[in-house]
Design an enzyme around this catalytic site. Structure first.
Site, PDB file in Angstrom:
ATOM      1  N   CYS A 128      44.912  47.347  45.968  1.00 28.13           N
ATOM      2  CA  CYS A 128      44.009  46.310  46.470  1.00 28.13           C
ATOM      3  C   CYS A 128      43.631  46.520  47.938  1.00 28.13           C
ATOM      4  CB  CYS A 128      44.622  44.932  46.274  1.00 28.13           C
ATOM      5  SG  CYS A 128      46.336  44.805  46.828  1.00 28.13           S
ATOM      6  N   HIS A 241      42.968  39.319  51.077  1.00 24.98           N
ATOM      7  CA  HIS A 241      43.615  40.235  52.022  1.00 24.98           C
ATOM      8  C   HIS A 241      42.717  40.447  53.241  1.00 24.98           C
ATOM      9  CE1 HIS A 241      46.567  40.869  49.076  1.00 24.98           C
ATOM     10  NE2 HIS A 241      46.338  42.119  48.730  1.00 24.98           N
TER      11      HIS A 241
END
Length: 333
Positions: A128, A241
């Site tokens: 990710c 994130h």
């Protein structure tokens, strides 16, 4: 097209189902599979309640494609088996990413790494934190040649999975109620804390996540010599994130030119310095959001910026669905 999803009840699996419906992917039969504890659960797809099953080998012949988000153990066991049955597997785990025979793909930058002759096999979804950084780095490397990259990540608990989301939720309640904190996913309490450890530490002192960012980025960008220095940390954010990135570029650049080349990608959304992106901005968004773009005063060849993305979407589920769409588009041709 018949599609199997393994890990359908997990944090990423649930988002995969939502995105398949959002993008109106033409599916004749959708099979949803998870572990025994999820047996009998139902997930809504196109106004139908689909029961969750436990995977057995004799289920496989009914499917042409599979998306895995069930961890390394399940991927190691089932991916080769399914390929042997003629199924193409798009895998979210780290199991196959660095296998030379397996394409590691972010569609916006290297879809051609899946050869036109590809009929069946495994395609790996990158990590990710790697995905959201790979798109701007590819553009910068193509236009200005990257000499080295420094990145510090601030990664949400959803990157660990549903159990970590539950742990943070429980610790928030513990704080409000004045109870003792319960910890079962992370080594230390995550609420009100920052944990500079994602994955286990290696012999060199780096974490597994930091090594993933280096190795996967080299493969994605076709830059085996790429110098990338990462420090990865888990923060008490539920979703999304963030990354602070500093890049040394070989060619001269202006901020206007940087913004122009980055904005040429449909995958990227540029924000102003006053309207910088945060994890709250990116939730359920397809774009990789970039802000705080600046030339460093200490060195005119150094660029810094801030990049944020929904790790459950572009960092996992969305990237996998985009790979599937690209394969289906080729099939139509």
């Amino acid at each position: 097209m018949n599609l199997l999803i393994l890990g359908a009840t997990g944090a990423v699996g649930v988002e995969i189902v939502k995105l398949l419906e959002k993008f109106k992917v033409n599916i004749s039969h959708l099979g949803l599979y998870a572990t025994e504890r999820s047996l009998g659960k139902k997930i809504k797809f196109n106004n139908k309640e689909i029961p969750v099953q436990v995977l057995k080998g004799d289920d496989c012949p009914y499917y042409e494609y599979a998306i895995f988000s069930a961890g390394t153990e399940a991927s190691s066991k089932w991916a080769p088996f399914m390929v042997g049955k003629g199924i193409t597997v798009i895998d979210n785990s780290s199991t196959w990413r660095m296998d030379d025979s397996v394409p590691l793909v972010v569609p916006e930058i290297n879809i051609d790494d899946i050869p036109e002759s590809f009929k069946k096999g495994i395609i790996a979804n990158p990590n990710c934190s790697t995905i959201q950084l790979s798109v701007p780095l590819k553009i910068l490397d193509d236009n200005f040649i990257i000499e080295e990259v420094f990145v510090a990540t601030y990664q949400s608990v959803s990157g660990t999975g549903a159990k970590a989301i539950n742990e943070l939720e429980d610790q928030v309640r513990d704080y409000v109620d004045g109870n003792e904190y319960q910890t079962w996913v992370y080594d230390q309490r995550i609420f009100g804390n920052v944990i500079p450890k994602i994955g286990e530490f290696t012999e060199t002192g780096s974490s597994q996540e930091e090594d993933k960012m280096l190795n996967e980025m080299r493969k994605l960008l076709h830059r085996p010599d790429l110098k990338l220095y990462a420090t990865t940390a888990r923060v008490p954010v539920f979703r999304g994130h963030s990354e602070a990135v500093t890049v040394r570029l070989k060619k001269d650049f202006s901020i206007n030119k940087i913004k122009k080349v980055l904005s040429s990608s449909k995958a990227i959304r540029l924000l102003t310095d006053e309207n910088y992106p945060t994890p709250i901005n990116c939730e359920n968004k397809e774009e990789i959001m970039i802000g705080r773009i600046r030339k460093e005063k200490a060195d005119e060849h150094v660029l810094s910026f801030w990049v944020v993305a929904d790790n459950l979407w572009k960092g996992a589920a969305l990237n996998a669905v985009q790979i599937l769409q690209a394969l289906l588009k080729r099939k139509v041709k």
